[in-house]
Write a protein that holds these residues in place. Structure first.
Motif, short mmCIF file in Angstrom:
data_model
loop_
_atom_site.label_atom_id
_atom_site.label_comp_id
_atom_site.label_asym_id
_atom_site.label_seq_id
_atom_site.Cartn_x
_atom_site.Cartn_y
_atom_site.Cartn_z
N TRP A 1 41.99 39.81 41.93
CA TRP A 1 42.29 38.68 42.56
C TRP A 1 43.82 38.85 42.62
O TRP A 1 44.38 38.05 43.65
CB TRP A 1 42.22 37.75 41.26
CG TRP A 1 40.91 36.79 41.44
CD1 TRP A 1 39.59 37.18 40.91
CD2 TRP A 1 40.79 35.62 41.93
NE1 TRP A 1 38.77 36.29 41.20
CE2 TRP A 1 39.22 35.33 41.68
CE3 TRP A 1 41.39 34.64 42.59
CZ2 TRP A 1 38.68 34.03 42.15
CZ3 TRP A 1 40.94 33.42 43.05
CH2 TRP A 1 39.59 33.23 42.89
N PRO B 1 44.06 29.84 49.57
CA PRO B 1 44.36 29.50 47.94
C PRO B 1 43.17 29.59 47.08
O PRO B 1 43.32 30.06 46.07
CB PRO B 1 45.05 28.08 47.92
CG PRO B 1 45.60 27.96 49.48
CD PRO B 1 44.53 28.78 50.18
N HIS B 2 42.02 29.11 47.50
CA HIS B 2 40.92 28.92 46.50
C HIS B 2 40.35 30.53 46.10
O HIS B 2 39.66 30.64 45.29
CB HIS B 2 39.77 28.11 47.34
CG HIS B 2 39.03 28.83 48.31
ND1 HIS B 2 39.41 28.80 49.52
CD2 HIS B 2 37.87 29.44 48.19
CE1 HIS B 2 38.56 29.26 50.33
NE2 HIS B 2 37.57 29.74 49.58
N ARG B 3 40.89 31.58 46.98
CA ARG B 3 40.40 32.78 46.69
C ARG B 3 41.72 33.65 46.16
O ARG B 3 41.85 34.85 45.97
CB ARG B 3 39.97 33.39 47.90
CG ARG B 3 38.79 32.93 48.15
CD ARG B 3 37.41 33.68 48.28
NE ARG B 3 37.81 35.05 48.14
CZ ARG B 3 36.90 36.09 47.93
NH1 ARG B 3 35.75 35.75 47.68
NH2 ARG B 3 37.16 37.31 47.70
N SER C 1 46.27 31.42 41.30
CA SER C 1 47.06 30.30 41.34
C SER C 1 48.46 30.55 40.70
O SER C 1 48.78 31.33 39.87
CB SER C 1 46.38 29.08 40.71
OG SER C 1 46.42 29.14 39.19
#
Length: 178
Positions: A35, A44-46, A49
């Motif tokens: 990640w 963004p979802h991968r 954050s």
């Protein structure tokens, strides 16, 4: 490639250099590192954050709560050293054709360029063929030249179908008959 079970009776795929098998909770740090290494052009979802999620604990819980299935991402382990270096497997995203799985792979950057993604993918493709799948899909960002080269080596062909995204690039759809 041969299919079988490792010492703990987990489903496993074997190649000369690799063992592909379900993830173990203690390997969540490898997923976390994947990640953190992702290209900033990935949506963004991968991505990690702003508040650092998923954490190693989040990934441990995900491994714990998702038992192995016939469609899923397997840990890729080097036989020689025992190091887990990434994942490869099948996902059922429902696109572009529901019920036809998608090949997915991702390796830690320090292991790129050694043929591991191709070798792991060939093992998964052999397993998929022997399990009755007739075709596999793979999606890839137009800017991801390394993964596009792997897919070309595997015999995947671009279909002409794509999903442009002005912020992240264009997703290309590839497929391969088994």
């Amino acid at each position: 490639m041969s299919a079988g079970a490792d010492e703990e009776h987990e489903p496993a795929l074997h190649t000369a250099r690799l063992l592909l098998r379900p993830w173990r909770v203690g390997e969540a740090a490898v997923l976390h590192e994947l990640w953190t290494e992702r290209d900033p052009r990935v949506p963004p979802h991968r991505q990690m954050s702003a508040d650092g999620r998923p954490t190693v604990a989040d990934l441990e819980e995900s491994i714990r709560s998702n038992p192995p299935t016939t469609v899923g991402l397997l840990a890729v382990k080097l036989v020689r050293t025992g190091a887990v270096i990434g994942y490869c497997g099948l996902v059922d995203s429902g696109r572009p054709v529901p019920g036809e799985p998608e090949l997915a792979f991702e390796l830690l950057q320090r292991h790129w360029g050694r043929g591991y993604a191709t070798e792991a993918s060939l093992a998964v493709m052999d397993w998929a063929r022997s399990s009755g799948y007739g075709r596999l899909w793979a999606t890839v960002w137009d800017w991801n030249t390394a993964s596009r080269r792997v897919l070309a080596k595997l015999g995947f062909l671009e279909t002409g179908q794509s999903e442009p995204d002005p912020a992240y690039g264009t997703t290309l759809f590839t497929m391969r008959d088994l």
